[in-house]
Design a protein around this motif. Structure first.
Motif, PDB file in Angstrom:
ATOM      1  N   THR A 168       0.819  -1.211   0.000  1.00 16.84           N
ATOM      2  CA  THR A 168       0.000   0.000   0.000  1.00 16.84           C
ATOM      3  C   THR A 168       0.855   1.264   0.000  1.00 16.84           C
ATOM      4  O   THR A 168       1.886   1.330   0.656  1.00 16.84           O
ATOM      5  CB  THR A 168      -0.903  -0.001   1.250  1.00 16.84           C
ATOM      6  OG1 THR A 168      -1.801  -1.111   1.149  1.00 16.84           O
ATOM      7  CG2 THR A 168      -1.692   1.285   1.379  1.00 16.84           C
ATOM      8  N   HIS A 172      -2.216   5.080  -3.010  1.00 23.77           N
ATOM      9  CA  HIS A 172      -2.911   3.950  -3.616  1.00 23.77           C
ATOM     10  C   HIS A 172      -3.055   2.807  -2.627  1.00 23.77           C
ATOM     11  O   HIS A 172      -2.058   2.250  -2.171  1.00 23.77           O
ATOM     12  CB  HIS A 172      -2.200   3.467  -4.880  1.00 23.77           C
ATOM     13  CG  HIS A 172      -2.360   4.418  -6.025  1.00 23.77           C
ATOM     14  ND1 HIS A 172      -1.413   5.354  -6.343  1.00 23.77           N
ATOM     15  CD2 HIS A 172      -3.398   4.613  -6.875  1.00 23.77           C
ATOM     16  CE1 HIS A 172      -1.854   6.086  -7.360  1.00 23.77           C
ATOM     17  NE2 HIS A 172      -3.051   5.665  -7.706  1.00 23.77           N
ATOM     18  N   GLY A 173      -4.302   2.476  -2.325  1.00 25.71           N
ATOM     19  CA  GLY A 173      -4.579   1.373  -1.427  1.00 25.71           C
ATOM     20  C   GLY A 173      -5.074   0.172  -2.200  1.00 25.71           C
ATOM     21  O   GLY A 173      -4.283  -0.627  -2.705  1.00 25.71           O
ATOM     22  N   SER A 174      -6.372   0.085  -2.342  1.00 24.93           N
ATOM     23  CA  SER A 174      -6.944  -1.080  -3.008  1.00 24.93           C
ATOM     24  C   SER A 174      -6.556  -1.150  -4.488  1.00 24.93           C
ATOM     25  O   SER A 174      -6.596  -2.213  -5.085  1.00 24.93           O
ATOM     26  CB  SER A 174      -8.469  -1.052  -2.865  1.00 24.93           C
ATOM     27  OG  SER A 174      -8.837  -1.212  -1.506  1.00 24.93           O
ATOM     28  N   VAL A 176      -3.849  -1.512  -6.279  1.00 33.60           N
ATOM     29  CA  VAL A 176      -2.425  -1.864  -6.204  1.00 33.60           C
ATOM     30  C   VAL A 176      -1.729  -1.665  -7.549  1.00 33.60           C
ATOM     31  O   VAL A 176      -0.564  -1.273  -7.615  1.00 33.60           O
ATOM     32  CB  VAL A 176      -2.264  -3.331  -5.736  1.00 33.60           C
ATOM     33  CG1 VAL A 176      -0.805  -3.746  -5.741  1.00 33.60           C
ATOM     34  CG2 VAL A 176      -2.876  -3.511  -4.353  1.00 33.60           C
ATOM     35  N   LYS A 203       5.247   4.242   0.854  1.00 32.58           N
ATOM     36  CA  LYS A 203       4.525   3.078   1.362  1.00 32.58           C
ATOM     37  C   LYS A 203       3.934   3.465   2.722  1.00 32.58           C
ATOM     38  O   LYS A 203       4.588   4.161   3.508  1.00 32.58           O
ATOM     39  CB  LYS A 203       5.483   1.897   1.493  1.00 32.58           C
ATOM     40  CG  LYS A 203       6.067   1.438   0.155  1.00 32.58           C
ATOM     41  CD  LYS A 203       4.985   0.855  -0.748  1.00 32.58           C
ATOM     42  CE  LYS A 203       5.533   0.457  -2.113  1.00 32.58           C
ATOM     43  NZ  LYS A 203       4.455  -0.073  -2.982  1.00 32.58           N
ATOM     44  N   PHE A 451      -8.884  -2.773   5.162  1.00 35.61           N
ATOM     45  CA  PHE A 451      -7.589  -3.322   4.722  1.00 35.61           C
ATOM     46  C   PHE A 451      -7.758  -4.695   4.083  1.00 35.61           C
ATOM     47  O   PHE A 451      -8.843  -5.250   4.080  1.00 35.61           O
ATOM     48  CB  PHE A 451      -6.486  -3.226   5.765  1.00 35.61           C
ATOM     49  CG  PHE A 451      -6.484  -4.098   6.982  1.00 35.61           C
ATOM     50  CD1 PHE A 451      -7.409  -5.089   7.189  1.00 35.61           C
ATOM     51  CD2 PHE A 451      -5.475  -3.915   7.942  1.00 35.61           C
ATOM     52  CE1 PHE A 451      -7.349  -5.880   8.321  1.00 35.61           C
ATOM     53  CE2 PHE A 451      -5.411  -4.706   9.073  1.00 35.61           C
ATOM     54  CZ  PHE A 451      -6.349  -5.681   9.269  1.00 35.61           C
TER      55      PHE A 451
ATOM     56  N   GLN B 342      -8.857   7.840  -7.069  1.00 36.26           N
ATOM     57  CA  GLN B 342      -8.564   6.417  -7.059  1.00 36.26           C
ATOM     58  C   GLN B 342      -9.284   5.741  -8.222  1.00 36.26           C
ATOM     59  O   GLN B 342     -10.451   6.010  -8.477  1.00 36.26           O
ATOM     60  CB  GLN B 342      -8.986   5.769  -5.740  1.00 36.26           C
ATOM     61  CG  GLN B 342      -8.252   4.481  -5.421  1.00 36.26           C
ATOM     62  CD  GLN B 342      -6.834   4.672  -4.895  1.00 36.26           C
ATOM     63  OE1 GLN B 342      -6.191   3.736  -4.469  1.00 36.26           O
ATOM     64  NE2 GLN B 342      -6.301   5.884  -4.902  1.00 36.26           N
TER      65      GLN B 342
END
Lengths: 703, 703
Positions: A168, A172-174, A176, A203, A451, B342
């Motif tokens: 992560t 940008h999280g989900s 990737v 990160k 998460f 996003q």
């Protein structure tokens, strides 16, 4: 079919439909009380295939040294959990999923089963050990080759090298695939240059990054010879033996969080940090010394999803941990609700909370939901084991596993928050005390919703899969056939192929089944209604989105966006159907008898509860008449709740949570002792003849 | 009427009903973007009657010394908040509600307004100051006489005597009348003997009890000459100057809690503790030296509710604080959602979160709800002020105030938890960081749902009032008239008299209004649907519960219990109607123009959202056809959400929360800076010609 089930088809009243039934909630309770649930048998049944691993892990979680203690500072809690990880290593509790030559047992399902039970000790312990062995070490195992295993696994397994899983980014999280960190190959030096180009590419939220991590598996865009081959994983040392950042590595502490403060989450950034070419974990993408890229998977998209798919165990374990936390919450709330008395209900005695309909409505449907989650998780874990053990490792089974993970993880993580909160409120003020554990568990599990894949994003993946399956099925169908389908024709052509098993049952003669006696409590009717809910919604969405193929990218995106909420609610309904099916399959394995009868009521409460929750859909689509809809609610209130209430304590006893695992004073029997003492006091006072006269009685006497 | 609105009356499609409307969400957004909300004007409007007091309190809350800081131990947080209370005294911020001769201003509404704003600094500060001045000192003021004021108020106001409000017992929370602590009059000594007969009678969860309290207002059963006159309040010193318990007094620390750890909650018990006769706070119940009891209120029941009613301000302030916390949460989430990008949606640029329909669905209806809560709270506070200032202090207005408190406090406290959680999830992982405040606020406000009256218990009080009003209205009606009413006849006989104002509007010609063009967006239609929802449910319940009068107490209680859940959901619908009416009245005061247009859409979103949430009820009762139901959802998705999204930032700007009050890094603009930096980086990279080629593009080129 529309004719058979129009909204004006009121149908007979429930009372005449169920002539053999008792007539009041109290009668239902009285009859139900004659049955006896075999909690010991049910307990073993719930523990499932990996009962031994679960019991071993519960034995650890029962020890005070593994348990959460309150009022620690951030620093103290972090140190405590790090020490607990070392204890896990000493107890040989971390190797199960790894190869035999590293001390493991290639036992993938058992490993997750054991790991998720740690949530009962402290969710920080569950998640920090998950970071170390379920993400950091697992990435080495699944994305690396034998050479990497030899080099990196021993340190990761022994905790000599605590590691971060640096996927992560702040930006940008989900998503990737859009990670911005780069790994550029330098042929001359035979090295990767890991670089963070801007602040959003740091990160972030990485366990072990703030303090304890010595290395990280860093996900970065692999660039060689001017070509970007997408996100790959690199093994990158980050701290020296003294805990100082290595040259070019920097970072920040994420500081205090809403929960899980036993984990040192933090940020990392890289300024042209160099690692050897061989530090690319290259099972799915290799670069030669001359900079040539090769991969066993030609398609960049499929390669990316394959690499990410190896990390599905995070979602599996969150599903399991959420189910366990829900069991604990209900154990606490139902125990307390069976002892606590408040207000009178027609007698001089105060009423037990769980005898109030509202209290039953608050807790018993959630108990049914938790059983459904538990059985669904067991099947999910079994499929995970089949894929990861290689027993059934095909692209199709991997794809199914991904979809099920994306469907179940959102439902169970949200459910756990809801159940923990309802349990906390059901304990009144005492639920807010840390000693009764509900608030801390809720605080810790909060982040499970976002998460390992944001729940809303995951549900969109499910919706995408449902639409894809639908499109495959109807690839050759003409527009007329589609339109007919959309109009509500749910025949044998069940489109929903993404089940825990393939949903191959025929949805036959919907109308006549719906008319039959006992409709509301019938298993097939529940299945048909819940399945039809998903199928019809998918078909409707497919029709609405069909024009997208002829639109510009921007217009197509706008069209999809217009139905984004519907897509997500449809995916959710699909996940609920998976849970209902798993419950129903599990029920079929229960021997005939009282336990099966009670579990059948519980499954019915789950199924009818889903229908009740989504009632407007069934009414709008003519699947239920208003009368039938009311009959469902009446059946829940008059029959199911009072019946199940009689067995609520047995049903939570079957969760097998011993006092060492529960550790909540108000689920210890102390409320019962207080109630007994108070009642004895008043009984003695009344008997003494010295009780003060009530003013109201006095006034009445004077008149 | 049934004929006019049967479920098969599909009505025309929305598209033809609204020929003057734009046709896509994007068009709706484009048109809406031409309007401009006057956020400065709206901000002042929202601050309401006590704007000055609110601003003064916000000025304090903006100072670091009043604000929550993380990672304090329990002991440190308690000391910090105690010191903050002293600072409040130094800043003359605690006297407003008290008489002029004690330095106050008899300003009841302004006091609550100022007090609830402290939630922005730290909810522990809000609640601990509430314990000291809103409960302990207020009980002396309202339940005591001038003699008590002279003796006890100066110490309570100056914080020389921190005090506990000892009402709740371990065994009795919301059921105060059943408290078990006794105060028995000893004529010979002219003293009260305060006694705790058993463990369940310990006073519990009391702020100031664990550590800081020097005295307590203790609620106990008043017994004199062998007669129990019910619960009364006594002023009882509990600790000496050194902080040691006085003889006969004991207690325990409640320890760590799920939140609000700046308050030292604890338990107290009394072993025949003696206080002078004159320590009975005897405004509503007096005992002579010879032990004779007298009261200005003859009825024990009315006396009890009058005494408790003086403490309604707790519920008022929780309603206001919950509304403020909701505003803060939405400020944070909508700010972030307007900056964060996003995934892509048809272009190379990533999409702003708030442009996603799901994100709008998550945040904008909650924004509408928060506006409704805010306007309803303002009216509620005004009524509170009228009653407590004496401007309109009648038994009837007090009863209305109680009912409104019991209806609004549950809705807003639950809403705040829901909104804080949705906002936290809408921030993804960053929402879980303590620095962004949402998790801590949620943890603190958790207990608002069960203290000052458990929400489920309060809603039952509302239901009881609705049924009582209904019974009064129809006392002389025969069964036939009732049955006709229950059948759905909602004519001029509006039964719902418990509104913020009396709901006197005629519900005329329901059918023809419903048929008219633009039905779904029409204010009168919303009112009719929402009002009818409550009236019909009350009438149905009254009919179902009617047999109770002929049943034994036990059977009558069982009958009520059978409908307990319905009673609570009906009370909830009533509370929602109160909120909708308050929003609508507030809207009527907004000058014609853009701001009013946008607020109208927001009110419509609130009203239609309520109908959508309860859609099954409207469908089952034939109040909406399936087509109309779908038109409502389509109107929300196609029109209201895209229109309001354009003004979401202005609508949160009007909350007037400055950076010092928000203090969440991710609502500070830092996300915008990160996005700008990332986009600039990629733009430069593309312009340089040195950007790596994407593998997919390369493959496409090679073909």
């Amino acid at each position: 079919m529309e004719d058979a089930m129009t909204r004006t088809d009121a149908g007979p009243e429930l009372a005449t439909e169920l002539p053999d039934e008792v007539s009041t909630p109290r009668d239902a309770a009285t009859d139900s009380a004659k049955l006896e649930v075999d909690a010991a048998w049910l307990g073993e049944y719930l523990l499932g295939r990996w009962a031994e691993e679960r019991k071993a892990s519960r034995a650890l979680a029962s020890k005070p040294e593994f348990q959460f203690v309150g009022d620690l500072s951030l620093a103290e809690h972090r140190e405590r959990v790090l020490a607990q990880l070392r204890l896990l290593v000493e107890n040989d509790a971390v190797h199960r999923a790894f190869p035999v030559r590293f001390g493991g047992g290639d036992n993938h399902g058992g490993n997750i089963a054991a790991f998720e039970e740690l949530v009962l000790a402290d969710p920080s312990l569950q998640i920090k050990s998950g970071v170390q062995w379920g993400l950091f070490a697992a990435a080495i195992l699944h994305l690396g080759t034998e050479e990497h295993h030899e080099r990196f696994l021993p340190g990761a397994l022994s905790l000599e090298v605590p590691g971060a899983f640096a996927m992560t980014e702040t930006g940008h999280g989900s998503d990737v695939a859009s990670a911005a960190t780069t790994a550029t190959f330098d042929e001359d030096a035979d090295e990767w240059v890991i670089h963070t180009p801007f602040r959003a590419a740091w990160k972030d939220y990485l366990g072990n990054a703030a303090l304890h991590g010595k290395a990280a598996v860093v996900f970065a865009q692999l660039i060689t010879k001017g070509v970007n081959y997408g996100v790959h994983a690199f093994y990158v040392p980050i701290r020296d033996a003294d805990g100082a950042f290595l040259p070019g590595v920097g970072g920040e502490d994420d500081g205090l969080k809403g929960g899980l403060n036993g984990i040192d989450n933090g940020r990392l950034h890289f300024d042209h940090v160099r690692v050897p070419r061989t530090n690319l974990l290259d099972r799915y993408g290799h670069v030669d010394p001359d900079g040539e890229y090769s991969s066993p998977i030609a398609s960049p998209g499929r390669r990316f999803f394959t690499m990410l798919g190896t990390l599905v165990q995070g979602r599996v374990s969150l599903d399991g941990a959420s189910t366990l936390a829900s069991k604990l919450a209900l154990h606490i709330a139902i125990t307390y609700g069976s002892q606590r008395r408040q207000f009178t209900a027609g007698t001089s005695d105060e009423e037990v909370l769980l005898d109030y309909q509202r209290h039953q409505r608050r807790l018993l449907p959630r108990l049914a939901q938790t059983y459904a989650m538990s059985f669904a998780h067991e099947e999910f874990l079994d499929l995970f084991d089949q894929v990861f053990s290689g027993a059934s490792d095909t692209p199709s089974s991997r794809e199914d596993l991904e979809t099920i993970a994306a469907a179940l993880k959102p439902l169970s993580t949200w459910a756990a928050l809801d159940i923990l909160q309802e349990a906390r409120e059901a304990l009144g003020g005492s639920g807010f005390l840390a000693e009764n554990r509900l608030t801390q568990l809720r605080a810790d599990l909060d982040v499970y919703a976002t998460f390992e894949g944001d729940n809303n994003v995951l549900l969109q993946l499910v919706a995408k899969r449902l639409l894809t399956d639908y499109a495959r099925k109807f690839a050759k169908a003409d527009a007329g056939a589609l339109a007919q389908y959309v109009a509500g024709q749910v025949g044998e052509a069940a489109v929903n192929r993404t089940g825990l098993r393939q949903l191959a049952q025929t949805v036959a003669d919907f109308g006549s089944t719906a008319r039959s006696v006992g409709f509301v409590r019938d298993e097939d009717s529940q299945r048909q209604l819940l399945t039809d809910r998903v199928h019809t919604a998918v078909a409707e969405l497919a029709a609405k989105l069909r024009p997208a193929s002829k639109l510009s990218a921007v217009d197509a995106a706008a069209l999809f966006n217009r139905y984004q909420n519907d897509l997500i609610t449809t995916a959710r309904a699909h996940g609920e159907l998976l849970q209902w099916e798993a419950f129903t399959r599990a029920l079929a394995q229960v021997p005939e008898g009282d336990t099966r009868q009670v579990l059948t009521w519980l499954r019915d409460l789950f199924g009818l509860g889903l229908i009740e929750k989504d009632l407007a859909w069934y009414l709008v689509h003519g699947r239920l008449s208003g009368k039938r809809a009311e009959a469902i609610t009446a059946y829940i209130d008059d029959r199911l709740l009072p019946r199940i209430r009689e067995h609520a304590l047995s049903l939570v006893a079957a969760f097998g949570l011993t006092p060492e695992l529960v550790r909540a004073p108000n689920a210890s029997g102390n409320e019962q002792r207080r109630q007994d003492e108070a009642r004895a006091y008043y009984a003695t006072l009344r008997a003494s003849g010295e009780a003060p006269v009530d003013e109201k009685a006095l006034k009445a006497a004077k008149r």
